[in-house]
Design an enzyme around this catalytic site. Structure first.
Site, PDB file in Angstrom:
ATOM      1  N   GLN A 250       0.814  -1.214   0.000  1.00  0.00           N
ATOM      2  CA  GLN A 250       0.000   0.000   0.000  1.00  0.00           C
ATOM      3  C   GLN A 250       0.846   1.261   0.000  1.00  0.00           C
ATOM      4  O   GLN A 250       0.449   2.283  -0.554  1.00  0.00           O
ATOM      5  CB  GLN A 250      -0.936  -0.010   1.207  1.00  0.00           C
ATOM      6  CG  GLN A 250      -2.023  -1.068   1.121  1.00  0.00           C
ATOM      7  CD  GLN A 250      -2.850  -0.944  -0.148  1.00  0.00           C
ATOM      8  OE1 GLN A 250      -3.533   0.043  -0.377  1.00  0.00           O
ATOM      9  NE2 GLN A 250      -2.772  -1.963  -1.006  1.00  0.00           N
ATOM     10  N   HIS A 253       1.477   3.210  -3.218  1.00  0.00           N
ATOM     11  CA  HIS A 253       0.461   4.080  -3.825  1.00  0.00           C
ATOM     12  C   HIS A 253       1.001   5.483  -4.034  1.00  0.00           C
ATOM     13  O   HIS A 253       0.671   6.141  -5.028  1.00  0.00           O
ATOM     14  CB  HIS A 253      -0.778   4.146  -2.932  1.00  0.00           C
ATOM     15  CG  HIS A 253      -1.827   3.151  -3.290  1.00  0.00           C
ATOM     16  ND1 HIS A 253      -2.671   3.295  -4.354  1.00  0.00           N
ATOM     17  CD2 HIS A 253      -2.177   1.974  -2.704  1.00  0.00           C
ATOM     18  CE1 HIS A 253      -3.502   2.266  -4.426  1.00  0.00           C
ATOM     19  NE2 HIS A 253      -3.222   1.449  -3.429  1.00  0.00           N
ATOM     20  N   GLU A 318      -8.265   3.873   6.316  1.00  0.00           N
ATOM     21  CA  GLU A 318      -9.034   3.384   5.170  1.00  0.00           C
ATOM     22  C   GLU A 318      -9.089   1.849   5.125  1.00  0.00           C
ATOM     23  O   GLU A 318     -10.157   1.247   5.040  1.00  0.00           O
ATOM     24  CB  GLU A 318      -8.377   3.930   3.900  1.00  0.00           C
ATOM     25  CG  GLU A 318      -8.956   3.430   2.612  1.00  0.00           C
ATOM     26  CD  GLU A 318      -8.148   3.901   1.415  1.00  0.00           C
ATOM     27  OE1 GLU A 318      -8.701   3.894   0.314  1.00  0.00           O
ATOM     28  OE2 GLU A 318      -6.963   4.254   1.575  1.00  0.00           O
ATOM     29  N   HIS A 319      -7.932   1.219   5.145  1.00  0.00           N
ATOM     30  CA  HIS A 319      -7.852  -0.240   5.117  1.00  0.00           C
ATOM     31  C   HIS A 319      -7.286  -0.740   6.442  1.00  0.00           C
ATOM     32  O   HIS A 319      -6.274  -0.223   6.911  1.00  0.00           O
ATOM     33  CB  HIS A 319      -6.895  -0.735   4.020  1.00  0.00           C
ATOM     34  CG  HIS A 319      -7.167  -0.194   2.656  1.00  0.00           C
ATOM     35  ND1 HIS A 319      -6.435   0.838   2.100  1.00  0.00           N
ATOM     36  CD2 HIS A 319      -8.080  -0.563   1.725  1.00  0.00           C
ATOM     37  CE1 HIS A 319      -6.881   1.082   0.882  1.00  0.00           C
ATOM     38  NE2 HIS A 319      -7.890   0.252   0.624  1.00  0.00           N
ATOM     39  N   ASP A 352      -8.509  -3.906  -3.493  1.00  0.00           N
ATOM     40  CA  ASP A 352      -8.182  -2.864  -4.456  1.00  0.00           C
ATOM     41  C   ASP A 352      -8.481  -3.279  -5.888  1.00  0.00           C
ATOM     42  O   ASP A 352      -8.884  -2.456  -6.710  1.00  0.00           O
ATOM     43  CB  ASP A 352      -6.693  -2.499  -4.360  1.00  0.00           C
ATOM     44  CG  ASP A 352      -6.396  -1.500  -3.259  1.00  0.00           C
ATOM     45  OD1 ASP A 352      -7.354  -0.985  -2.650  1.00  0.00           O
ATOM     46  OD2 ASP A 352      -5.204  -1.240  -3.007  1.00  0.00           O
ATOM     47  N   HIS A 411     -46.955  28.797   8.662  1.00  0.00           N
ATOM     48  CA  HIS A 411     -47.051  27.347   8.813  1.00  0.00           C
ATOM     49  C   HIS A 411     -48.351  26.982   9.535  1.00  0.00           C
ATOM     50  O   HIS A 411     -49.047  26.023   9.163  1.00  0.00           O
ATOM     51  CB  HIS A 411     -45.864  26.805   9.626  1.00  0.00           C
ATOM     52  CG  HIS A 411     -44.574  26.753   8.882  1.00  0.00           C
ATOM     53  ND1 HIS A 411     -43.938  27.866   8.412  1.00  0.00           N
ATOM     54  CD2 HIS A 411     -43.800  25.681   8.542  1.00  0.00           C
ATOM     55  CE1 HIS A 411     -42.815  27.516   7.813  1.00  0.00           C
ATOM     56  NE2 HIS A 411     -42.709  26.182   7.867  1.00  0.00           N
TER      57      HIS A 411
END
Length: 430
Positions: A250, A253, A318-319, A352, A411
């Site tokens: 990862q 990335h 995230e993961h 992924d 109203h």
């Protein structure tokens, strides 16, 4: 008490980096807003050395690209897309429309209506992320979106053909070779040649994530999905080779991708550091992964699984991959994450690329309040009501009194008018 064995950049340094991104993105969006197509072409030339007569690919160009693809490539793309489609269709089935008689004579309901158009960003640049086509374009189509537009950047001045094939097979209605912030502004704001979409989705770098943040309101967004994050929670049963491999997988990335290990085993922590150093020596993406590990890598030693959960929740990555003797302990207790990977048999790369769950996920702590991209993100749940006359007379009395408590005479009149009109029809009880 948790013990930090390795730390990355401090928050002050990260905030400085974020502020530089904000200013740059703001100026690009403003140019597109004012200058339209001219700005898009100029920015594409400046950032990607790409300024064709038309950013949009014709159907003939798309078919020609698909025809060039090796049969194995097409088969692999279709395998991944079939997995994503099956899971997305199953998720859609969980979205039920309802209609209930909330009171006698009062029918309330909700409908699920797909947005009319969506713009999907498919990252390119260093990596042609064709899997993002499955996750965004295909998911939008399963949701029922009529017009799905996809933008992906050129790579080294060339059309990324495999990515285009993936986008087309996923079902995109329009494909544009256009990247970065200018692509997000193009889809969101529209130009002389492009009708803007209703929402934009997809992963991207810090600039793309910031563009989504600034454009939100003009269009809807899925979530803020910035640089990829990975956390591995492991105990003494995990091995350093796998932990290191899955962290670096990862980290490659991008140089700002956070990667962390929370472990109850100091031995594993030390061995993982050594194993990461060893693997970096031969990793083809070493330059990127090493920068991410050095600047954003964290290792936290904890004493118990309970402490591991506490520290994980603070990160909200995230993961999260769990490699322990009791993975279900974390499945039952963790709340803040985008996707969870339980056991050594799976990993983040499966999510992924191929297994079927969506890879557009919350980053920077957004998992505290949102999950990732799925069919539900493309669907608006809207309500309606149908009321019989006698029920309207009853509800009107309450509406009248409650509105006056809030100093809303207009109203109140809406309620009292219904009382006057329908009070002789009959009475209903609560």
């Amino acid at each position: 008490m948790p013990k930090f064995i390795k730390e990355g950049k401090n928050q002050e340094e990260i905030n400085i980096d974020d502020s530089k991104v904000r200013g740059s993105v703001e100026s690009i969006i403003k140019r597109v807003q004012i200058e339209g197509d001219e700005a898009v072409k100029s920015l594409s030339l400046e950032f990607d050395n790409w300024a064709p007569n038309s950013f949009k690919l014709s159907s003939e160009e798309i078919q020609s690209i698909i025809n060039e693809m090796p049969a194995q490539t097409i088969e692999d793309i279709q395998f991944a897309q079939a997995n994503v489609r099956r899971f997305a269709e199953a998720q859609k089935l969980s979205l039920q429309e309802i209609e209930v008689e909330n009171l006698p004579g009062v029918v309330l309901g909700h409908k699920n209506i797909p947005v009319k158009s969506a713009g999907c960003y498919i990252p390119g640049g260093r990596y042609p992320m064709l899997a993002s086509a499955h996750m965004s374009v295909l998911t939008a189509k399963v949701a029922g979106v009529e017009r799905v537009v996809a933008c992906t950047p050129p790579i080294n001045g060339e059309i990324p053909k495999t990515t285009v094939a993936s986008i087309a097979l996923a079902g995109a209605d329009e494909i544009y070779i256009l990247g970065g912030v200018q692509a997000m502004a193009f889809m969101s704001l529209g130009t002389e040649s492009f009708e803007p979409v209703d929402m934009i989705v997809g992963p991207g770098n810090a600039f793309v994530a910031e563009a989504k943040r600034q454009l939100f309101g003009k269009v809807g967004i899925d979530l803020l999905a910035g640089p990829s994050e990975v956390l591995i929670i492991a105990d003494e049963t995990a091995d350093a080779e796998m932990v290191a491999t899955d962290i670096l997988g990862q980290a490659e990335h991008g140089p700002t991708s956070p990667c962390a290990l929370i472990t109850t085993s100091e031995k594993l922590a030390v061995e993982t550091i050594g194993e990461i150093e060893r693997q970096l020596e031969v990793l083809p993406t070493r330059e990127v992964a090493q920068a991410a590990w050095e600047d954003y890598g964290v290792i936290i030693k904890v004493n118990t699984f309970e402490e591991a959960v506490i520290e994980s929740e603070k990160l909200g990555y995230e993961h999260i991959q769990v490699l322990t003797k009791d993975n279900d302990y974390f499945l039952e207790r963790l709340r803040n994450y985008g996707a969870l990977f339980l056991g050594p048999e799976t990993n983040v790369a499966y999510g992924d690329k191929v297994i079927g769950t969506n890879h557009t996920l919350p980053t920077k702590g957004a998992s505290r309040y949102t999950g990732g991209l799925w069919v539900g993100k493309f669907i608006k749940t809207v309500t309606y009501q149908k009321v019989k006359p006698e029920a309207s007379a009853l509800i009107g009395e309450y509406c009248d009194r409650l509105s006056k408590l809030e100093n809303f005479p207009g109203h109140a009149k809406q309620g009292s008018l219904r009382v006057e009109r329908y009070k002789h029809v009959g009475k209903v009880g609560l």
